[in-house]
Design a protein around this motif. Sequence first.
Motif, PDB file in Angstrom:
ATOM      1  N   GLN A   1       0.846  -1.188   0.000  1.00 30.73           N
ATOM      2  CA  GLN A   1       0.000   0.000   0.000  1.00 30.73           C
ATOM      3  C   GLN A   1       0.881   1.238   0.000  1.00 30.73           C
ATOM      4  N   VAL A   2       0.626   2.106  -0.958  1.00 30.99           N
ATOM      5  CA  VAL A   2       1.420   3.332  -1.062  1.00 30.99           C
ATOM      6  C   VAL A   2       1.033   4.289   0.053  1.00 30.99           C
ATOM      7  N   GLU A   3       2.019   4.800   0.742  1.00 26.74           N
ATOM      8  CA  GLU A   3       1.778   5.753   1.825  1.00 26.74           C
ATOM      9  C   GLU A   3       2.621   6.999   1.616  1.00 26.74           C
ATOM     10  N   PHE A   4       2.062   8.123   2.072  1.00 26.34           N
ATOM     11  CA  PHE A   4       2.743   9.402   1.959  1.00 26.34           C
ATOM     12  C   PHE A   4       2.995   9.971   3.350  1.00 26.34           C
ATOM     13  N   THR A   5       4.169  10.549   3.526  1.00 28.46           N
ATOM     14  CA  THR A   5       4.458  11.339   4.710  1.00 28.46           C
ATOM     15  C   THR A   5       4.787  12.740   4.224  1.00 28.46           C
ATOM     16  N   GLU A   6       3.876  13.667   4.504  1.00 32.69           N
ATOM     17  CA  GLU A   6       4.008  15.039   4.025  1.00 32.69           C
ATOM     18  C   GLU A   6       4.247  15.969   5.207  1.00 32.69           C
ATOM     19  N   SER A   7       5.032  17.001   4.986  1.00 28.52           N
ATOM     20  CA  SER A   7       5.282  17.966   6.047  1.00 28.52           C
ATOM     21  C   SER A   7       5.668  19.308   5.437  1.00 28.52           C
ATOM     22  N   GLY A   8       5.626  20.343   6.259  1.00 28.25           N
ATOM     23  CA  GLY A   8       6.166  21.626   5.859  1.00 28.25           C
ATOM     24  C   GLY A   8       5.167  22.735   5.599  1.00 28.25           C
ATOM     25  N   GLY A   9       3.884  22.462   5.652  1.00 27.56           N
ATOM     26  CA  GLY A   9       2.922  23.542   5.418  1.00 27.56           C
ATOM     27  C   GLY A   9       2.887  24.506   6.585  1.00 27.56           C
ATOM     28  N   GLY A  10       2.106  25.577   6.423  1.00 28.34           N
ATOM     29  CA  GLY A  10       1.972  26.520   7.519  1.00 28.34           C
ATOM     30  C   GLY A  10       1.531  27.883   7.053  1.00 28.34           C
ATOM     31  N   LEU A  11       1.633  28.847   7.967  1.00 25.23           N
ATOM     32  CA  LEU A  11       1.258  30.230   7.708  1.00 25.23           C
ATOM     33  C   LEU A  11       2.519  31.058   7.534  1.00 25.23           C
ATOM     34  N   VAL A  12       2.540  31.864   6.491  1.00 25.91           N
ATOM     35  CA  VAL A  12       3.706  32.694   6.218  1.00 25.91           C
ATOM     36  C   VAL A  12       3.241  34.038   5.660  1.00 25.91           C
ATOM     37  N   GLN A  13       4.014  35.057   5.896  1.00 22.98           N
ATOM     38  CA  GLN A  13       3.684  36.377   5.366  1.00 22.98           C
ATOM     39  C   GLN A  13       4.067  36.477   3.898  1.00 22.98           C
ATOM     40  N   PRO A  14       3.419  37.356   3.155  1.00 26.63           N
ATOM     41  CA  PRO A  14       3.819  37.568   1.758  1.00 26.63           C
ATOM     42  C   PRO A  14       5.306  37.888   1.663  1.00 26.63           C
ATOM     43  N   GLY A  15       5.957  37.263   0.683  1.00 29.73           N
ATOM     44  CA  GLY A  15       7.394  37.431   0.526  1.00 29.73           C
ATOM     45  C   GLY A  15       8.206  36.406   1.276  1.00 29.73           C
ATOM     46  N   GLY A  16       7.557  35.638   2.119  1.00 22.27           N
ATOM     47  CA  GLY A  16       8.258  34.633   2.912  1.00 22.27           C
ATOM     48  C   GLY A  16       8.497  33.346   2.158  1.00 22.27           C
ATOM     49  N   SER A  17       9.056  32.360   2.863  1.00 23.31           N
ATOM     50  CA  SER A  17       9.425  31.082   2.259  1.00 23.31           C
ATOM     51  C   SER A  17       8.945  29.922   3.112  1.00 23.31           C
ATOM     52  N   LEU A  18       8.681  28.812   2.445  1.00 17.69           N
ATOM     53  CA  LEU A  18       8.361  27.555   3.095  1.00 17.69           C
ATOM     54  C   LEU A  18       8.962  26.432   2.267  1.00 17.69           C
ATOM     55  N   THR A  19       9.211  25.299   2.925  1.00 19.24           N
ATOM     56  CA  THR A  19       9.655  24.109   2.211  1.00 19.24           C
ATOM     57  C   THR A  19       8.730  22.953   2.559  1.00 19.24           C
ATOM     58  N   LEU A  20       8.176  22.330   1.521  1.00 16.60           N
ATOM     59  CA  LEU A  20       7.352  21.134   1.688  1.00 16.60           C
ATOM     60  C   LEU A  20       8.211  19.900   1.435  1.00 16.60           C
ATOM     61  N   SER A  21       7.904  18.837   2.157  1.00 13.67           N
ATOM     62  CA  SER A  21       8.591  17.564   1.946  1.00 13.67           C
ATOM     63  C   SER A  21       7.563  16.452   1.771  1.00 13.67           C
ATOM     64  N   CYS A  22       7.945  15.449   0.996  1.00 11.87           N
ATOM     65  CA  CYS A  22       7.060  14.309   0.755  1.00 11.87           C
ATOM     66  C   CYS A  22       7.904  13.049   0.655  1.00 11.87           C
ATOM     67  N   VAL A  23       7.550  12.055   1.431  1.00 13.36           N
ATOM     68  CA  VAL A  23       8.221  10.755   1.388  1.00 13.36           C
ATOM     69  C   VAL A  23       7.179   9.707   1.035  1.00 13.36           C
ATOM     70  N   VAL A  24       7.463   8.927   0.021  1.00  8.44           N
ATOM     71  CA  VAL A  24       6.550   7.869  -0.409  1.00  8.44           C
ATOM     72  C   VAL A  24       7.114   6.523   0.038  1.00  8.44           C
ATOM     73  N   SER A  25       6.277   5.707   0.651  1.00  8.94           N
ATOM     74  CA  SER A  25       6.713   4.386   1.102  1.00  8.94           C
ATOM     75  C   SER A  25       5.647   3.352   0.762  1.00  8.94           C
ATOM     76  N   GLY A  26       5.994   2.080   0.996  1.00 10.14           N
ATOM     77  CA  GLY A  26       5.012   1.022   0.814  1.00 10.14           C
ATOM     78  C   GLY A  26       4.924   0.451  -0.578  1.00 10.14           C
ATOM     79  N   THR A  27       5.864   0.806  -1.453  1.00 10.46           N
ATOM     80  CA  THR A  27       5.862   0.246  -2.795  1.00 10.46           C
ATOM     81  C   THR A  27       7.279  -0.119  -3.218  1.00 10.46           C
ATOM     82  N   PRO A  28       7.444  -1.288  -3.855  1.00 10.90           N
ATOM     83  CA  PRO A  28       8.761  -1.658  -4.369  1.00 10.90           C
ATOM     84  C   PRO A  28       9.005  -1.135  -5.781  1.00 10.90           C
ATOM     85  N   ASP A  29       7.975  -0.545  -6.363  1.00 12.45           N
ATOM     86  CA  ASP A  29       8.046  -0.105  -7.750  1.00 12.45           C
ATOM     87  C   ASP A  29       8.685   1.264  -7.879  1.00 12.45           C
TER      88      ASP A  29
END
Length: 115
Positions: A1-29
């Motif tokens: 079963q394909v699973e996702f681990t996502e992180s990094g969202g949030g509230l930021v002011q205009p002009g600011g920065s954020l980094t999102l991350s995504c890890v996919v697991s549960g598949t050999p393909d």
Amino acid sequence: QVEFTESGGGLVQPGGSLTLSCVVSGTPDLIYSLGWYRQTPGTRLELVATATILGTTTYADSVKGRFTISRPNGENVASLRMNDLEPEDTALYLCNAYIKSSTYWGRGAQVTVSS
């Protein structure tokens, strides 16, 4: 079963920065394409950025020059660095993986750009 681990969202002011991350697991393909789409209430799903296992990247015109997707060595991990964020970038950002002709979705990370 394909699973996702996502992180990094949030509230930021205009002009600011954020980094999102995504890890996919549960598949050999191999994960041919890994990236993000975004959606706001009442709007269509919009491609933000994707990276293929071959290293090809695709960006929405609206984020070119501001967002950078990274997927080292075509592995099952990707990150999206978002700079110079604008209120129009406010959305639910959904991690997306294309595996053996099927598309899989994470639950998403909310990004809110507001002063």
